[in-house]
Design a protein around this motif. Structure first.
Motif, PDB file in Angstrom:
ATOM      1  N   VAL A   1     -21.727  -0.936   5.000  1.00 17.79           N
ATOM      2  CA  VAL A   1     -20.798  -0.654   6.093  1.00 17.79           C
ATOM      3  C   VAL A   1     -21.257   0.630   6.754  1.00 17.79           C
ATOM      4  O   VAL A   1     -21.319   1.681   6.098  1.00 17.79           O
ATOM      5  CB  VAL A   1     -19.362  -0.502   5.576  1.00 17.79           C
ATOM      6  N   VAL A   2     -21.605   0.573   8.037  1.00 21.14           N
ATOM      7  CA  VAL A   2     -22.240   1.721   8.681  1.00 21.14           C
ATOM      8  C   VAL A   2     -21.383   2.390   9.742  1.00 21.14           C
ATOM      9  O   VAL A   2     -21.719   3.462  10.224  1.00 21.14           O
ATOM     10  CB  VAL A   2     -23.577   1.302   9.330  1.00 21.14           C
ATOM     11  N   ALA A   3     -20.301   1.758  10.131  1.00 18.78           N
ATOM     12  CA  ALA A   3     -19.492   2.357  11.196  1.00 18.78           C
ATOM     13  C   ALA A   3     -18.080   1.812  11.088  1.00 18.78           C
ATOM     14  O   ALA A   3     -17.813   0.896  10.311  1.00 18.78           O
ATOM     15  CB  ALA A   3     -20.070   2.004  12.575  1.00 18.78           C
ATOM     16  N   SER A   4     -17.176   2.383  11.860  1.00 18.34           N
ATOM     17  CA  SER A   4     -15.851   1.781  11.931  1.00 18.34           C
ATOM     18  C   SER A   4     -15.240   2.068  13.294  1.00 18.34           C
ATOM     19  O   SER A   4     -15.520   3.097  13.908  1.00 18.34           O
ATOM     20  CB  SER A   4     -14.965   2.301  10.798  1.00 18.34           C
ATOM     21  N   VAL A   5     -14.437   1.139  13.745  1.00 20.30           N
ATOM     22  CA  VAL A   5     -13.714   1.350  14.996  1.00 20.30           C
ATOM     23  C   VAL A   5     -12.284   1.725  14.611  1.00 20.30           C
ATOM     24  O   VAL A   5     -11.846   1.416  13.505  1.00 20.30           O
ATOM     25  CB  VAL A   5     -13.731   0.082  15.886  1.00 20.30           C
ATOM     26  N   PRO A   6     -11.565   2.406  15.505  1.00 18.68           N
ATOM     27  CA  PRO A   6     -10.202   2.837  15.153  1.00 18.68           C
ATOM     28  C   PRO A   6      -9.324   1.635  14.801  1.00 18.68           C
ATOM     29  O   PRO A   6      -9.462   0.570  15.400  1.00 18.68           O
ATOM     30  CB  PRO A   6      -9.696   3.506  16.429  1.00 18.68           C
ATOM     31  N   ALA A   7      -8.444   1.855  13.842  1.00 17.95           N
ATOM     32  CA  ALA A   7      -7.519   0.790  13.440  1.00 17.95           C
ATOM     33  C   ALA A   7      -6.572   0.493  14.596  1.00 17.95           C
ATOM     34  O   ALA A   7      -6.126   1.405  15.288  1.00 17.95           O
ATOM     35  CB  ALA A   7      -6.731   1.227  12.217  1.00 17.95           C
ATOM     36  N   ALA A   8      -6.294  -0.766  14.805  1.00 18.07           N
ATOM     37  CA  ALA A   8      -5.342  -1.136  15.846  1.00 18.07           C
ATOM     38  C   ALA A   8      -3.997  -1.374  15.202  1.00 18.07           C
ATOM     39  O   ALA A   8      -3.890  -1.936  14.127  1.00 18.07           O
ATOM     40  CB  ALA A   8      -5.809  -2.388  16.568  1.00 18.07           C
ATOM     41  N   MET A   9      -2.947  -0.923  15.890  1.00 16.52           N
ATOM     42  CA  MET A   9      -1.579  -1.097  15.421  1.00 16.52           C
ATOM     43  C   MET A   9      -1.282  -2.566  15.178  1.00 16.52           C
ATOM     44  O   MET A   9      -0.554  -2.935  14.274  1.00 16.52           O
ATOM     45  CB  MET A   9      -0.674  -0.585  16.547  1.00 16.52           C
ATOM     46  N   SER A  10      -1.863  -3.413  16.019  1.00 16.73           N
ATOM     47  CA  SER A  10      -1.539  -4.841  15.946  1.00 16.73           C
ATOM     48  C   SER A  10      -2.509  -5.600  15.055  1.00 16.73           C
ATOM     49  O   SER A  10      -2.499  -6.817  15.034  1.00 16.73           O
ATOM     50  CB  SER A  10      -1.563  -5.433  17.346  1.00 16.73           C
ATOM     51  N   GLY A  11      -3.371  -4.877  14.345  1.00 21.00           N
ATOM     52  CA  GLY A  11      -4.314  -5.572  13.473  1.00 21.00           C
ATOM     53  C   GLY A  11      -5.447  -6.173  14.274  1.00 21.00           C
ATOM     54  O   GLY A  11      -5.734  -5.752  15.403  1.00 21.00           O
ATOM     55  N   GLY A  12      -6.110  -7.173  13.740  1.00 20.38           N
ATOM     56  CA  GLY A  12      -7.248  -7.799  14.419  1.00 20.38           C
ATOM     57  C   GLY A  12      -8.286  -8.163  13.389  1.00 20.38           C
ATOM     58  O   GLY A  12      -7.975  -8.286  12.202  1.00 20.38           O
ATOM     59  N   ASP A  13      -9.541  -8.306  13.846  1.00 18.31           N
ATOM     60  CA  ASP A  13     -10.602  -8.691  12.918  1.00 18.31           C
ATOM     61  C   ASP A  13     -10.859  -7.563  11.929  1.00 18.31           C
ATOM     62  O   ASP A  13     -10.751  -6.387  12.262  1.00 18.31           O
ATOM     63  CB  ASP A  13     -11.873  -8.998  13.699  1.00 18.31           C
ATOM     64  N   ASN A  14     -11.231  -7.968  10.692  1.00 22.10           N
ATOM     65  CA  ASN A  14     -11.423  -6.957   9.653  1.00 22.10           C
ATOM     66  C   ASN A  14     -12.796  -6.292   9.706  1.00 22.10           C
ATOM     67  O   ASN A  14     -12.939  -5.148   9.325  1.00 22.10           O
ATOM     68  CB  ASN A  14     -11.228  -7.581   8.275  1.00 22.10           C
ATOM     69  N   ALA A  15     -13.792  -7.089  10.139  1.00 21.16           N
ATOM     70  CA  ALA A  15     -15.141  -6.506  10.166  1.00 21.16           C
ATOM     71  C   ALA A  15     -15.870  -6.947  11.417  1.00 21.16           C
ATOM     72  O   ALA A  15     -15.630  -8.024  11.963  1.00 21.16           O
ATOM     73  CB  ALA A  15     -15.914  -6.941   8.929  1.00 21.16           C
ATOM     74  N   LEU A  16     -16.767  -6.066  11.900  1.00 20.45           N
ATOM     75  CA  LEU A  16     -17.641  -6.402  13.022  1.00 20.45           C
ATOM     76  C   LEU A  16     -19.027  -6.653  12.461  1.00 20.45           C
ATOM     77  O   LEU A  16     -19.512  -5.908  11.604  1.00 20.45           O
ATOM     78  CB  LEU A  16     -17.709  -5.247  14.020  1.00 20.45           C
ATOM     79  N   LEU A  17     -19.693  -7.704  12.950  1.00 14.42           N
ATOM     80  CA  LEU A  17     -21.057  -7.997  12.513  1.00 14.42           C
ATOM     81  C   LEU A  17     -21.965  -7.952  13.745  1.00 14.42           C
ATOM     82  O   LEU A  17     -21.557  -8.367  14.837  1.00 14.42           O
ATOM     83  CB  LEU A  17     -21.123  -9.379  11.864  1.00 14.42           C
ATOM     84  N   PRO A  18     -23.185  -7.442  13.576  1.00 17.53           N
ATOM     85  CA  PRO A  18     -24.108  -7.395  14.717  1.00 17.53           C
ATOM     86  C   PRO A  18     -24.656  -8.800  14.990  1.00 17.53           C
ATOM     87  O   PRO A  18     -24.589  -9.670  14.119  1.00 17.53           O
ATOM     88  CB  PRO A  18     -25.211  -6.469  14.226  1.00 17.53           C
ATOM     89  N   PRO A  19     -25.211  -9.003  16.166  1.00 10.60           N
ATOM     90  CA  PRO A  19     -25.791 -10.315  16.456  1.00 10.60           C
ATOM     91  C   PRO A  19     -27.020 -10.537  15.578  1.00 10.60           C
ATOM     92  O   PRO A  19     -27.629  -9.579  15.098  1.00 10.60           O
ATOM     93  CB  PRO A  19     -26.180 -10.224  17.933  1.00 10.60           C
ATOM     94  N   GLY A  20     -27.382 -11.775  15.314  1.00  8.53           N
ATOM     95  CA  GLY A  20     -28.607 -12.073  14.570  1.00  8.53           C
ATOM     96  C   GLY A  20     -28.380 -12.248  13.087  1.00  8.53           C
ATOM     97  O   GLY A  20     -29.162 -12.871  12.390  1.00  8.53           O
ATOM     98  N   LEU A  21     -27.254 -11.686  12.567  1.00  5.35           N
ATOM     99  CA  LEU A  21     -27.013 -11.787  11.126  1.00  5.35           C
ATOM    100  C   LEU A  21     -26.500 -13.185  10.761  1.00  5.35           C
ATOM    101  O   LEU A  21     -26.771 -13.708   9.684  1.00  5.35           O
ATOM    102  CB  LEU A  21     -25.989 -10.714  10.729  1.00  5.35           C
ATOM    103  N   VAL A  22     -25.733 -13.761  11.672  1.00  4.67           N
ATOM    104  CA  VAL A  22     -25.123 -15.062  11.407  1.00  4.67           C
ATOM    105  C   VAL A  22     -25.860 -16.122  12.227  1.00  4.67           C
ATOM    106  O   VAL A  22     -26.042 -15.946  13.435  1.00  4.67           O
ATOM    107  CB  VAL A  22     -23.635 -15.041  11.808  1.00  4.67           C
ATOM    108  N   PRO A  23     -26.302 -17.216  11.558  1.00 10.12           N
ATOM    109  CA  PRO A  23     -27.045 -18.240  12.286  1.00 10.12           C
ATOM    110  C   PRO A  23     -26.200 -18.872  13.403  1.00 10.12           C
ATOM    111  O   PRO A  23     -24.983 -19.043  13.251  1.00 10.12           O
ATOM    112  CB  PRO A  23     -27.372 -19.289  11.227  1.00 10.12           C
ATOM    113  N   ALA A  24     -26.871 -19.210  14.497  1.00  9.52           N
ATOM    114  CA  ALA A  24     -26.190 -19.748  15.671  1.00  9.52           C
ATOM    115  C   ALA A  24     -25.394 -21.006  15.337  1.00  9.52           C
ATOM    116  O   ALA A  24     -24.322 -21.240  15.916  1.00  9.52           O
ATOM    117  CB  ALA A  24     -27.204 -20.048  16.775  1.00  9.52           C
ATOM    118  N   ALA A  25     -25.914 -21.797  14.395  1.00 12.92           N
ATOM    119  CA  ALA A  25     -25.237 -23.058  14.058  1.00 12.92           C
ATOM    120  C   ALA A  25     -23.815 -22.809  13.579  1.00 12.92           C
ATOM    121  O   ALA A  25     -22.888 -23.572  13.864  1.00 12.92           O
ATOM    122  CB  ALA A  25     -26.033 -23.800  12.987  1.00 12.92           C
ATOM    123  N   LEU A  26     -23.630 -21.714  12.833  1.00 14.31           N
ATOM    124  CA  LEU A  26     -22.313 -21.404  12.267  1.00 14.31           C
ATOM    125  C   LEU A  26     -21.337 -20.962  13.364  1.00 14.31           C
ATOM    126  O   LEU A  26     -20.127 -21.149  13.264  1.00 14.31           O
ATOM    127  CB  LEU A  26     -22.481 -20.281  11.231  1.00 14.31           C
TER     128      LEU A  26
END
Ligand code: ATP
Ligand code: MG
Lengths: 245, 632
Positions: free
Chosen positions: B426-451
């Motif tokens: 885990v290399v960075a973090s964005v500020p927590a949102a009051m309303s929640g949201g996605d738990n983690a951000l992933l950079p492009p290229g890590l997840v295959p396009a098919a998925l």
């Protein structure tokens, strides 16, 4: 009278309600002995401390100073458990407002002190006590189905069922008309003649005259004694003390 | 002794019915909430789900389980509060009877045993009725959960044999605990004082009352103080909990406040008003017992709903202020290049969301959370959501998303549907949102396009200055659903607010009803002992009308006091919401649900007035003399 002749002895008893400027000395340094096997009436103007004195003598009210002896037992030092035990065995109390338990029948009310003492009352025992106050036929009635005089007689039966050393009664005829009152007074007279010690508060000279002796109270102090007086004499004496206010 | 107890039961039936009812309803509510919680936690996903669907299922189940956990918490709190205060009240109401027993020779132990025996019996009987009622409550709650789509149609609450032990235990323990303090006190006071209601017997603000009032006041205060430091997740949790201790404190200290309110009764209300004012003072204990469930009701509903609405509103505001885009395009699968190719598009943050599990720790300590991971273009994301640079997010790395729940340093094991990413730093973090949201951000290229191809994707599009928005919108409409950022934010806010409302309804609907029944209960119990008092007033010369009017005035004053004190407790929660939204988003947000607040106050006033009208009417039905003839 020596201590051995006294059913209850109060020495230097005081009871103060409230504090500071609002303090009321309801009973003020009272020393008095109520004889064994006798009937004593306590009289005095309203607010003179009669009820308070009776409550102190019966161990229902804490005293601020002085000593209360029931026979040889020091009530002022008794803990709650001991006082409870005494109420079940040696002290009987009758109130002006009969204080019966409304949900229980006359017989159940009378049996209550025995049950509380952990005894299973024999039917005859309760029946005899009720018969002694002339209510043998009212055993199954609830208080609200009885007249005032009858309710008071149930209350006396309840106080007497444990055969107490002393019966305390606070204006037992105060809420009754004269004929119902006479029945109750006859009953008490009969009990006293049989050797029962009775201490009774009353403001009615007719009632007090039935007692063996009368103690007069004013402003929390014992101010006078009378023995063997009739109702007129008692009334005159009471009037004297009330006028002296 | 037991025979006497039975005779007592027959005579003072409203007291016992009230106590019994409080146990039955409390046990039913706790049992139903507990069974539903267990059922939800062990609910298996239906067969034939894809990996992605299974993860989504687990995520929504986790949300339902935590919601039902709160439901259970509130049910237990209410049951504890209402059962124990009802039992304490019934004991206090019988102080005179108990004093009479003491005067004819009952020992302290006997009085205590009598009362505890009664509580044991009533607790057991109440639980026996509560168990079947609990099944009815459970089907009602299940229906509600299904209807609001918190659970799938095939979800049912499952019966567990051990619940019998829990339900009976709850009923008996709470009843006995409630009777215990009152029984000790009833046994301790001197009988003569109890008979005359003087001295110790007349004291309402007992040491226990003061202590519990001050302790819970301290607890509420601590939550209010700490909430702003709790962050986006802890702050709301603490603020939403303020109403519970605050309500207990307010209820415990209410005898100090309720009579004061009597002074505010209009002085023109004649003899009925004078009597009502005097009664408010003289019967502080009774007033406090009626006000207590009312305080809890108002504090809980208004405080929790208000805090919930404030946090939702804060989340919406935060989202609005942080989102910088002209249009939002919803597509299936990433459409980044296609969007970028549309004339007039300056930049677009394309965000593809996937269900995911996050595991931290190893072996025994391993903890797995289900949530979502979102694949983003870091630079575009940072620009669209004003998060600060995310330059470190590339290659095999992840960043903590606005929804949090992922450690902000070290590594986390991420599993996507059908793909194990393994340990990802885990290399960075964005500020927590009051309303929640996605738990983690992933950079492009890590997840295959098919998925990603079938995953929901949002693109936040910024247009070049001077571009014709309508034309761009028309061009983008070929790719997916297009809305302006404003429209999209509004729609999103609406969904969030309605979800919040539904959650509040599930959490507090039945609890509120229980508290309301608790209010009715205590009025009925209070009135049971008043026949004599009413009769005395009528003998003195008051008409039946005046007596009823005075009872009504009194109950209105008590209700007003209850609402006021409940409002103070609710204000504590709102204050915590205000300061913690300020701490997270930079400016405090307060959203008071006025319609709900006014409705609940109106219902409370209506219910208390109707109840005291009916009870005082029925208590004065007979000629007064029949009541006064027997001098008990
Ligand atoms: N619990 C109490 N608190 C404060 N003062 C009290 C209390 N009980 C009695 N008093 C006061 O003590 C005094 C004596 O009261 P008590 O009841 O003994 O009078 P009494 O002689 O029995 O009068 P009555 O004939 O009217 O019954 C009165 O002035 C009364 O106001
Ligand atoms: Mg008196």
């Amino acid at each position: 009278m020596t201590r051995a002749d006294a059913a209850v002895t109060l020495s230097g008893v005081s009871r103060v309600y409230g504090r500071g400027g609002a303090a009321v000395r309801a009973v003020d340094d009272v020393t008095v002995a109520f004889p064994r096997g006798g009937w004593t009436a306590v009289m005095g103007p309203s607010g003179s401390g009669k009820s308070t004195l009776l409550h102190c003598a019966a161990g229902l009210e804490r005293v601020d100073s002085g000593q209360v002896l029931l026979g040889d037992t020091d009530l002022t030092r008794a803990r709650d458990g001991e006082l409870t035990a005494l109420r079940r065995t040696r002290i009987g109390f009758v109130f002006q407002s009969f204080n019966l338990i409304g949900s229980l029948t006359a017989a159940q009310n009378v049996a209550l002190p025995l049950r509380l003492a952990g005894r299973r009352p024999r039917g005859s025992e309760v029946r005899e006590t009720l018969a002694a106050v002339g209510l043998a036929d009212r055993a199954r009635h609830r208080p609200r189905e009885l007249s005032g005089g009858q309710q008071q007689r149930v209350a006396i039966a309840r106080a007497m069922v444990t055969r107490p050393d002393v019966l305390f009664a606070d204006e037992p005829t105060g809420a009754l008309d004269s004929s119902a009152a006479r029945v109750v007074l006859d009953l008490l007279r009969h009990m006293a003649d049989a050797g029962q010690s009775i201490v009774m508060v009353s403001h009615d000279p007719v009632a007090a005259a039935r007692a063996d002796s009368v103690v007069f109270l004013r402003d929390g102090r014992v101010v006078d004694h009378l023995a063997g007086a009739n109702a007129h004499e008692v009334a005159d004496r009471l009037a004297t003390w009330e006028a002296a206010r | 002794m037991m025979g006497m107890s039975r005779a007592g039961l027959a005579e003072r039936w409203p007291l016992f019915v009230g106590a019994f009812l409080s146990v039955t309803l409390g046990v039913a509510l706790v049992q139903s909430s507990l069974l539903l919680l267990i059922s939800a936690a062990t609910f298996d996903p239906p067969a034939g789900l894809s990996a992605a669907e299974r993860m989504e299922f687990t995520d929504s189940t986790a949300a339902v389980v935590s919601m039902l956990g709160i439901v259970l918490g509130i049910a237990t709190f209410l049951a504890g509060f209402i059962i124990s205060s009802t039992f304490a009240f019934t004991v206090a109401q019988r102080r005179r009877d108990l004093a009479l027993l003491r005067l004819v020779g009952a020992g302290r132990g006997q009085v205590r045993r009598l009362l505890l025996g009664e509580a044991l019996l009533l607790g057991a009987l109440g639980a026996a009725a509560g168990v079947p009622l609990g099944l009815v409550v459970m089907s009602a709650q299940t229906w509600m959960l299904r209807r609001m789509r918190f659970v799938p149609e095939n979800f049912t609450g499952e019966w567990q044999d051990w619940i019998l032990a829990v339900s009976f235990g709850t009923g008996i323990v709470l009843a006995v605990a409630g009777a215990m303090v009152a029984a000790r006190r009833a046994a301790r006071v001197r009988p003569l004082e109890a008979l005359r209601e003087t001295g110790d017997a007349a004291r309402v603000m007992t040491v226990t009352r003061w202590l519990s009032g001050l302790i819970f006041f301290g607890g509420a205060l601590a939550l209010i103080i700490v909430a702003p430091h709790g962050g986006a997740a802890g702050g709301p949790a603490m603020a939403m909990n303020v109403p519970l201790p605050a309500a207990i404190a307010a209820a415990a200290l209410s005898p100090l406040v309720v009579p004061l309110l009597g002074r505010l009764l209009p002085t023109g209300s004649g003899v009925a008003g004078v009597l009502a004012r005097a009664n408010l003072w003289d019967a502080r204990r009774r007033s406090a017992s009626v006000a207590a469930p009312l305080i809890v009701l108002i504090a809980l509903v208004v405080g929790t709903a208000g805090a919930g609405a404030s946090f939702t509103a804060a989340g919406i505001d935060q989202m609005r202020s942080q989102t910088h885009a002209d249009l939002v395009v919803e597509t299936t699968g990433p459409a980044g290049p296609a969007i970028a190719a549309v004339p007039g598009v300056a930049s677009a943050s394309t965000e593809t969301s996937l269900p995911a599990t996050f595991t931290t720790g190893h072996g025994e300590d391993a903890e797995t959370e289900t949530g979502t991971a979102v694949v983003v273009d870091p630079a575009a994301y940072a620009a669209a959501h004003s998060t600060g640079p995310l330059t470190a997010l590339h290659g095999r790395t992840a960043a903590v998303g606005p929804g949090g729940d992922v450690p902000s340093h070290g590594t986390v094991k991420i599993q996507l549907p059908g793909l194990d990413l393994g340990e990802v730093p885990v290399v960075a973090s964005v500020p927590a949102a009051m309303s929640g949201g996605d738990n983690a951000l992933l950079p492009p290229g890590l997840v295959p396009a098919a998925l990603l191809a079938k995953a929901d994707t949002l693109s936040f599009v910024t247009l070049r200055p001077g571009t014709d928005q309508a034309a761009a919108r028309a061009a983008l409409a070929h790719l997916g659903t297009v809305s302006t950022t404003d429209e999209w934010l509004k729609a999103d806010a609406k969904v969030r607010a309605s979800t919040n409302d539904k959650i509040m309804l599930v959490i507090m609907g039945l609890g509120g009803l229980y508290a309301l029944i608790g209010v009715i209960n205590s009025i009925v119990i209070g009135a049971a002992a008043r026949r004599r008092e009413f009769a005395e007033a009528r003998i003195t010369g008051l008409t039946r009308r005046q007596v009823i009017r005075s009872a009504l005035l009194e109950s209105s004053a008590v209700t007003a006091a209850g609402i006021l004190l409940g409002g103070v407790a609710a204000a504590g929660a709102l204050l915590a919401a205000l300061t913690s939204t300020a701490a997270v988003t930079g400016h405090g947000t307060l959203s008071i649900p006025w319609p709900l607040t006014l409705a609940i106050c109106a219902v409370a006033l209506l219910v208390t007035s109707a109840t005291s009208l009916i009870t005082s009417w029925s208590a004065t039905r007979h000629a007064p003399i029949t009541l006064l003839a027997a001098r008990e």
